[in-house]
Design an enzyme around this catalytic site. Structure first.
Site, PDB file in Angstrom:
ATOM      1  N   LYS A  26      43.831  -4.522  16.344  1.00 22.54           N
ATOM      2  CA  LYS A  26      43.138  -5.724  16.816  1.00 22.54           C
ATOM      3  C   LYS A  26      42.369  -5.444  18.095  1.00 22.54           C
ATOM      4  CE  LYS A  26      44.734  -8.869  19.547  1.00 22.54           C
ATOM      5  NZ  LYS A  26      45.287 -10.037  20.264  1.00 22.54           N
ATOM      6  N   ASN A  27      43.009  -4.730  19.033  1.00 20.37           N
ATOM      7  CA  ASN A  27      42.383  -4.510  20.337  1.00 20.37           C
ATOM      8  C   ASN A  27      41.206  -3.544  20.268  1.00 20.37           C
ATOM      9  OD1 ASN A  27      44.193  -6.243  21.536  1.00 20.37           O
ATOM     10  ND2 ASN A  27      45.551  -4.636  22.269  1.00 20.37           N
ATOM     11  N   CYS A  85      46.427 -15.890  25.943  1.00 15.72           N
ATOM     12  CA  CYS A  85      47.872 -15.976  26.167  1.00 15.72           C
ATOM     13  C   CYS A  85      48.189 -16.350  27.607  1.00 15.72           C
ATOM     14  CB  CYS A  85      48.539 -14.632  25.851  1.00 15.72           C
ATOM     15  SG  CYS A  85      48.797 -14.341  24.105  1.00 15.72           S
ATOM     16  N   ARG A 125      44.778 -13.132  35.052  1.00 20.50           N
ATOM     17  CA  ARG A 125      43.812 -12.186  34.510  1.00 20.50           C
ATOM     18  C   ARG A 125      42.379 -12.626  34.843  1.00 20.50           C
ATOM     19  NH1 ARG A 125      45.534 -10.613  28.488  1.00 20.50           N
ATOM     20  NH2 ARG A 125      45.572 -12.824  28.103  1.00 20.50           N
ATOM     21  N   ASP A 185      51.782  -4.062  26.311  1.00 16.90           N
ATOM     22  CA  ASP A 185      51.873  -4.795  25.051  1.00 16.90           C
ATOM     23  C   ASP A 185      53.092  -4.406  24.215  1.00 16.90           C
ATOM     24  OD1 ASP A 185      49.686  -6.342  25.561  1.00 16.90           O
ATOM     25  OD2 ASP A 185      48.317  -5.279  24.227  1.00 16.90           O
ATOM     26  N   ARG A 244      48.162 -14.060  15.390  1.00 15.74           N
ATOM     27  CA  ARG A 244      47.021 -13.586  16.173  1.00 15.74           C
ATOM     28  C   ARG A 244      46.948 -12.066  16.194  1.00 15.74           C
ATOM     29  NH1 ARG A 244      47.528 -14.590  21.591  1.00 15.74           N
ATOM     30  NH2 ARG A 244      45.490 -13.598  21.686  1.00 15.74           N
TER      31      ARG A 244
END
Length: 429
Positions: A22-23, A126, A131, A316, A408
């Site tokens: 995903k990233n 999230c 951030r 993560d 997600r």
């Protein structure tokens, strides 16, 4: 609202196909804004965040088509998607879309580089800390953009186009590195990014941009050089396998015991995390078809970890590792250095019988002989899957609520685990 119901105690044995990352997929999809040709991406995972970003890109005028599925593969695992941004129809990314996923803020770089203007809502995502977007703004200003904050929107303009420059990140930022690499690809002259993020997803993006005609060197090191070009063309590129999914399932096997092939996984993408899994007592071996993870009946050894930028232990995977450590034979210390507020899963793990105390950004985990199933609630993407890992080994039944967080970032998680013997199902309420 869906839930995941788990009856713990089963060992995992079999094969789990690792999806595209995903990233890596999200910035690659956003890179389609840089060209009026078609960008074809292979191995795109079927995730809620991907679907949302498709909607956001469509808002800017990006057309897309899905190229079916790989032969002899169950529908939904891996897709080839063609993105065509022939005409950018809108340079505004609205709050109602951007607020749902932080990474969608990254469209600011390609829009500004190609269209010389962008109006993008401040992001959501999230709830794991503030951030801030300061690094994005400072970097784009270094490339000559005029930027103002107006009514919750970042309004960026570069009437004469972006101009290459030297920019040093005051702290490592994966997102800001993605954005500046994309923006600098169409800037005039050379851009040098120092203290850049080194994650494999950055390398995957740079490789794709180079196929499109960009001139980028040094991706994967702290210094990235970009020679700007006038335009980019289309290309065909493959999304790398998901290292976070790989690490998650490796920890699940270490938790339950068993023997699982993580098909398509690459150990070079997460060597530090796999070494940590080995230190807990599991065997981890790279073979031609992926990574094999096994653990016999021996107990789980406690290991101390500190999250760090790549190639260190990934933030993560911190929640998942904490789930594993709840049943270790001894005390472990887990220190989070990347994000504040990333220990929200602690209280839910405690509901399962874990013994965890917090001291600032460090969690001290005293392993217990057995967890007990209970209803728990997911608070964010990675926290949710830590509860699944704990539930796989807990005695009795565990119900994980608010699993939209899982959707997600984890493609068909319950199917992959049940295919290896886990007693797990999705329940619609």
């Amino acid at each position: 609202m869906d839930r995941i119901r788990i009856s713990g105690g089963a060992k995992l044995n079999g094969t789990i196909p690792i999806s595209g990352a995903k990233n890596a997929a999200l910035p690659l999809m956003i890179a389609s804004l840089l060209t009026d040709d078609t960008l074809t991406l292979e191995n795109v995972p079927h995730l809620a965040d991907v679907e949302l970003l498709i909607r956001i890109l469509g808002n800017h005028g990006v057309d897309y088509s899905v190229n079916g599925r790989r032969e002899n593969q169950e529908k939904g695992y891996s897709r080839t998607i063609h993105f065509t941004a022939h005409t950018i129809v809108d340079t505004t990314a609205p709050y109602e879309l951007v607020s749902k996923m932080r990474a969608s803020f990254w469209v600011i770089g390609p829009l500004l580089a190609r269209m010389r203007q962008a109006r993008v809502s401040l992001p959501g995502g999230c709830a794991i800390g503030t951030r801030p977007v300061d690094l994005f703004i400072d970097g784009l200003r270094a490339l000559g953009a005029n930027i103002d904050i107006e009514s919750g929107y970042v309004v960026a303009k570069a009437p004469k186009g972006l101009v290459g420059n030297r920019f040093t990140f005051p702290k490592v930022s994966v997102g800001a590195t993605h954005v500046l690499v994309m923006a600098a690809s169409l800037a005039k002259g050379e851009t040098v990014l120092e203290n850049a993020a080194c994650e494999p997803e950055i390398v995957n993006l740079a490789d794709c941009l180079n196929l499109m005609g960009a001139r980028i060197t040094g991706a994967g090191t702290p210094t990235i050089r970009i020679q700007g070009v006038d335009s980019l063309s289309g290309a065909r590129h493959r999304v790398i396998p998901d290292r976070i999914e790989t690490g998650t399932y490796a920890m699940a096997v270490a938790m339950t015991g068993g023997d699982v092939l993580l098909e398509g996984a690459r150990s070079d993408l997460l060597e530090t995390a796999l070494d940590v899994v080995r230190r807990t007592g599991a065997e981890v071996t790279q073979i031609n078809s992926g990574i094999r993870v096994t653990r016999n009946g021996n107990g789980i050894a406690p290991v101390d970890v500190t999250t760090e930028p790549f190639p260190g232990f990934p933030t993560d995977l911190q929640a998942q590792f904490m789930g594993l450590m709840t049943m270790a034979k001894g005390r472990s210390r887990i220190t989070e250095t990347i994000f504040e507020n990333r220990f929200m899963h602690v209280q839910e793990l405690v509901r399962l019988g874990a013994k965890i105390s917090l001291s600032g950004q460090t969690a001290i985990v005293e392993g217990v002989p057995q967890l007990k199933g209970a209803p728990v609630m997911a608070t964010d993407l990675r926290a949710s899957v830590s509860l699944v890992i704990a539930g796989l080994a807990a005695e009795g039944q565990t119900e994980v609520n608010r699993v939209y967080h899982l959707d997600r970032g984890f493609e068909r998680l319950e199917e992959k685990l049940s295919g290896c013997g886990a007693v797990i199902e999705r329940v619609s309420v």
